[in-house]
Design a protein around this motif. Structure first.
Motif, PDB file in Angstrom:
ATOM      1  N   LEU A  83     -40.101   0.531  45.562  1.00 39.32           N
ATOM      2  CA  LEU A  83     -38.934   0.764  45.626  1.00 39.32           C
ATOM      3  C   LEU A  83     -37.682   0.968  45.994  1.00 39.32           C
ATOM      4  O   LEU A  83     -37.412   1.587  44.777  1.00 39.32           O
ATOM      5  CB  LEU A  83     -38.585  -1.139  45.948  1.00 39.32           C
ATOM      6  CG  LEU A  83     -37.176  -1.331  45.942  1.00 39.32           C
ATOM      7  CD1 LEU A  83     -37.169  -1.743  47.675  1.00 39.32           C
ATOM      8  CD2 LEU A  83     -36.268  -2.739  44.942  1.00 39.32           C
ATOM      9  N   GLY A  84     -36.857   2.270  46.588  1.00 43.64           N
ATOM     10  CA  GLY A  84     -36.364   2.382  46.437  1.00 43.64           C
ATOM     11  C   GLY A  84     -35.156   2.383  46.911  1.00 43.64           C
ATOM     12  O   GLY A  84     -35.100   0.616  46.687  1.00 43.64           O
ATOM     13  N   PRO A  85     -34.143   3.459  46.163  1.00 49.73           N
ATOM     14  CA  PRO A  85     -32.948   2.944  45.712  1.00 49.73           C
ATOM     15  C   PRO A  85     -32.021   2.868  46.490  1.00 49.73           C
ATOM     16  O   PRO A  85     -32.073   2.956  47.856  1.00 49.73           O
ATOM     17  CB  PRO A  85     -32.586   3.657  44.491  1.00 49.73           C
ATOM     18  CG  PRO A  85     -32.627   4.926  45.037  1.00 49.73           C
ATOM     19  CD  PRO A  85     -34.445   4.556  45.393  1.00 49.73           C
ATOM     20  N   TYR A 114     -39.404   0.714  52.897  1.00 53.50           N
ATOM     21  CA  TYR A 114     -38.429   0.597  51.420  1.00 53.50           C
ATOM     22  C   TYR A 114     -38.768   1.075  50.922  1.00 53.50           C
ATOM     23  O   TYR A 114     -38.614   1.083  49.536  1.00 53.50           O
ATOM     24  CB  TYR A 114     -38.501  -0.998  51.178  1.00 53.50           C
ATOM     25  CG  TYR A 114     -40.277  -1.579  50.990  1.00 53.50           C
ATOM     26  CD1 TYR A 114     -41.015  -1.712  49.056  1.00 53.50           C
ATOM     27  CD2 TYR A 114     -40.666  -2.227  52.095  1.00 53.50           C
ATOM     28  CE1 TYR A 114     -42.179  -1.462  49.534  1.00 53.50           C
ATOM     29  CE2 TYR A 114     -41.525  -2.869  52.183  1.00 53.50           C
ATOM     30  CZ  TYR A 114     -42.989  -2.756  50.596  1.00 53.50           C
ATOM     31  OH  TYR A 114     -43.805  -3.980  50.321  1.00 53.50           O
ATOM     32  N   ASN A 118     -36.483   4.486  51.283  1.00 54.42           N
ATOM     33  CA  ASN A 118     -35.033   3.592  50.901  1.00 54.42           C
ATOM     34  C   ASN A 118     -34.141   2.730  51.951  1.00 54.42           C
ATOM     35  O   ASN A 118     -33.349   2.143  51.759  1.00 54.42           O
ATOM     36  CB  ASN A 118     -34.393   4.554  50.259  1.00 54.42           C
ATOM     37  CG  ASN A 118     -34.418   5.705  49.760  1.00 54.42           C
ATOM     38  OD1 ASN A 118     -35.237   5.507  48.567  1.00 54.42           O
ATOM     39  ND2 ASN A 118     -34.790   7.157  50.057  1.00 54.42           N
TER      40      ASN A 118
END
Lengths: 414, 414
Positions: free
Chosen positions: B40-42, B224, B228
């Motif tokens: 899961l990207g920030p 995602y 991101n």
């Protein structure tokens, strides 16, 4: 017809409204009267707060750990349980997931598999047609000779014969707001050996739904109309507990796997309603929908329905009193009990009339060729709003405002 | 191996980093080193602003009119075009919609229909298994005798024989980060008369992908991870333009209809990539994904890949230098060119080690039974972060911190 159609009486009704305190829970621009909540419900104030928190804290700070710590993985079940309570289902019988159309695909597929010797699926031809499109896609791809038998509401009982596998109907009609008799049609279906899939898009949140009391088999629905979940918030799917052991649907994925983190090569279904899940869900859209669900839960379906009926009666009475000869024809059942959460009128000039009305701050919607729909959602509308809405419509008609050139263009009115 | 493994050198690399300016576009807590962006990207800072605006203005004020005025209806196409540019596709060949699994269902189904005389679907058995689960569901329901032929990466060319209908592979392996040769495998597939479906979940945003240059037929992916887009942001689907005229998939709905607002009873497909759509999309989750896409576009896939490879090389070199005999075994290709955006290590005590490392602010993830994954996403990680991450891991190992009781519990590490 109500005896008192004055604005003062509407204001008095608001003062006595047991749901009146909920109005301020919604963030609607001053001066706007929003009568399109049957299409997209307005913003609950708490949704804005919850989404901001989900973005900045859960995503921004919790990052990947929020799948567990913020309960993202469980949202389909927790939201599903909250929806279940509103539609007459038990906890563990509903999940929130995916889109309405995709859920319909799953549920009609599941129903056909449980009734493998039949080939007829009964649907209402005039229904919101995406349901037809979904089932047409499904049956074409199943390649087993399933056919859709289209019937209109008054023909449905006769259409449900002993060759029918599945009856897939929308409880409240998207255009007319006519409510089908779920109990009678489900009983008829079961009497001939068919299973039912009920679409609750225009029912959930607007009225009590009695899925289990009616012995319904499957259902789907949407959360962005009367449940005020936000644009495109995920849909939901119901399967009666008695069907869970044999429940099977084509869109299997890791969220419907028995052990999603074991990373087994082959699929093995989980137990229970989780079998309806496929993959990772759009968390921010799900979080946004929580606030609306909580408000619907706080209101209660019975109280929501009571006010919705009263709003509808007032609207229809005011239309008859204020615009008796202006070309509006009620396109919804006159019988309040047979009518859902909106009221539809046909008018030859419906398109420019709606555009002009919107320019006056009353937002309804228009469905080609001639239907104006007025959503009378009970959680955020005041009786005085109804009075003002009809008052502005009367002014639009009587002033001729709707004849202005800017309201004649073909730009789509959603 | 790099000649200079000092922290000062890492800081110098950051000073010269052409993507360095992007780091501050992300909202990551001070002290946190986030190595799970492959899961899961920030949060991009602009995503928080965009979502807040979408909630308060587009939903709250625009209400139902935002479907047109805020361009909600067109989001699948606009976002799709932006993704297309990152994966070597042309505008009009990609839509953003639904979940990865559902899109895989659609695309493998579409591919089987275009190759109706074959029954074998080649997949990599060790792939993230939801892909298997989806295709197992599809083939079971198609009921036409399709079977999956599982092969591992080195066996794939031989597995693609002239009985193969569809080759459905993940470009970058979720666990090892091994990159398959898209050009060679697609050429092999076409040589034997098969079609390809490429899963780009672990590739899009991390490296250039050359779908059209490789003559790929179909693809899907997720937004995602390296894009991101936020938790569960919708996936995407690609179909090469040459297949559009015959493109057919089971999940038809009003968004894939030729005239969605005509409310025709029967389905008729739109032209082009819109045929992959079904129904209403989760708008807030789509809006959230715009900011990440814009940052990936600004970086460019080539620059992203160059930095990702450099980060990976530094990480592997530092691990070899700092923890040569601590039981870590590189579970990713040593060849940088064959390795995607993350690096995996096996370790018998991988689970408590990762938990202890997370307690020190370095967030990676763990995949049973023994794999630690470190996502080295190029848009928000500094070279100094990599140095600090390995430094903290070395400290966790050398101090014995990971043996503490609180890191031994079976709570899931995502």
């Amino acid at each position: 017809m109500s005896t008192d159609l004055t604005r003062a009486h509407a204001v008095a009704l608001d003062a006595a409204d047991p749901l009146g305190a909920l109005v301020d829970e919604f963030d609607i621009a001053p001066g706007t009267i929003y009568l399109a909540g049957n299409s997209l419900g307005p913003l609950p104030r708490a949704a804005a707060t919850a989404v901001a928190d989900a973005v900045r804290e859960q995503w921004g700070r919790g990052l990947v750990t929020s799948w567990n710590k913020a309960g993202w993985f469980d949202l389909p079940y927790r939201m599903g349980d909250a929806i279940a309570a509103l539609v007459g289902a038990d906890a563990g019988e509903v999940v929130m997931t995916d889109s309405t159309g995709i859920n319909l695909f799953k549920m009609v597929a599941a129903a056909t598999a449980l009734n493998p010797d039949r080939r007829v699926i009964v649907m209402e031809g005039s229904n919101f047609p995406t349901n037809n499109y979904v089932v047409q896609g499904l049956t074409r791809w199943l390649g087993q000779g399933h056919e859709i038998r289209f019937a209109e509401s008054h023909e449905l009982i006769d259409a449900i014969g002993d060759d029918v596998a599945v009856v897939a109907l929308t409880h409240t009609h998207y255009k007319s707001a006519h409510i089908l008799d779920m109990a009678a049609l489900t009983a008829r279906a079961h009497a001939v050996g068919a299973l039912t899939v009920w679409d609750l898009c225009h029912s959930a949140g607007a009225m009590p739904v009695a899925l289990n009391a009616c012995d319904a088999d499957f259902a789907i629905g949407c959360t962005y109309k009367y449940l005020n979940g936000g644009p495109g918030s995920p849909g939901f799917a119901f399967a009666a507990a008695r069907h869970h052991a044999a429940l099977d649907q084509p869109l299997t994925g890791w969220w419907s796997h028995r052990a999603p983190f074991a990373f087994d090569r082959d699929f093995a279904p989980t137990e229970g309603i989780g079998r309806l899940l496929t993959g990772t869900q759009p968390i921010l859209s799900m979080v946004a929908a929580q606030a609306g669900l909580e408000l619907a839960t706080r209101a209660g379906s019975d109280a929501a329905r009571a006010k919705s009926m009263a709003l509808g009666a007032l609207f229809v009475d005011l239309m008859a009193a204020r615009l008796p000869d202006a070309g509006f024809r009620l396109a919804s059942p006159r019988d309040i009990a047979a009518r859902g959460g909106h009221v539809a009128y046909d008018h030859a000039d419906g398109y420019p009339l709606m555009k002009a009305l919107i320019s006056r701050g009353v937002i309804g919607d228009f469905r080609a060729p001639s239907t104006l729909r007025f959503g009378l959602s009970p959680l955020y509308l005041r009786y005085a709003d109804i009075w003002d809405a009809v008052d502005r419509l009367a002014d639009v008609v009587e002033s001729g405002l709707w004849r202005a050139p800017e309201f004649q263009t073909a730009e789509k009115v959603t």
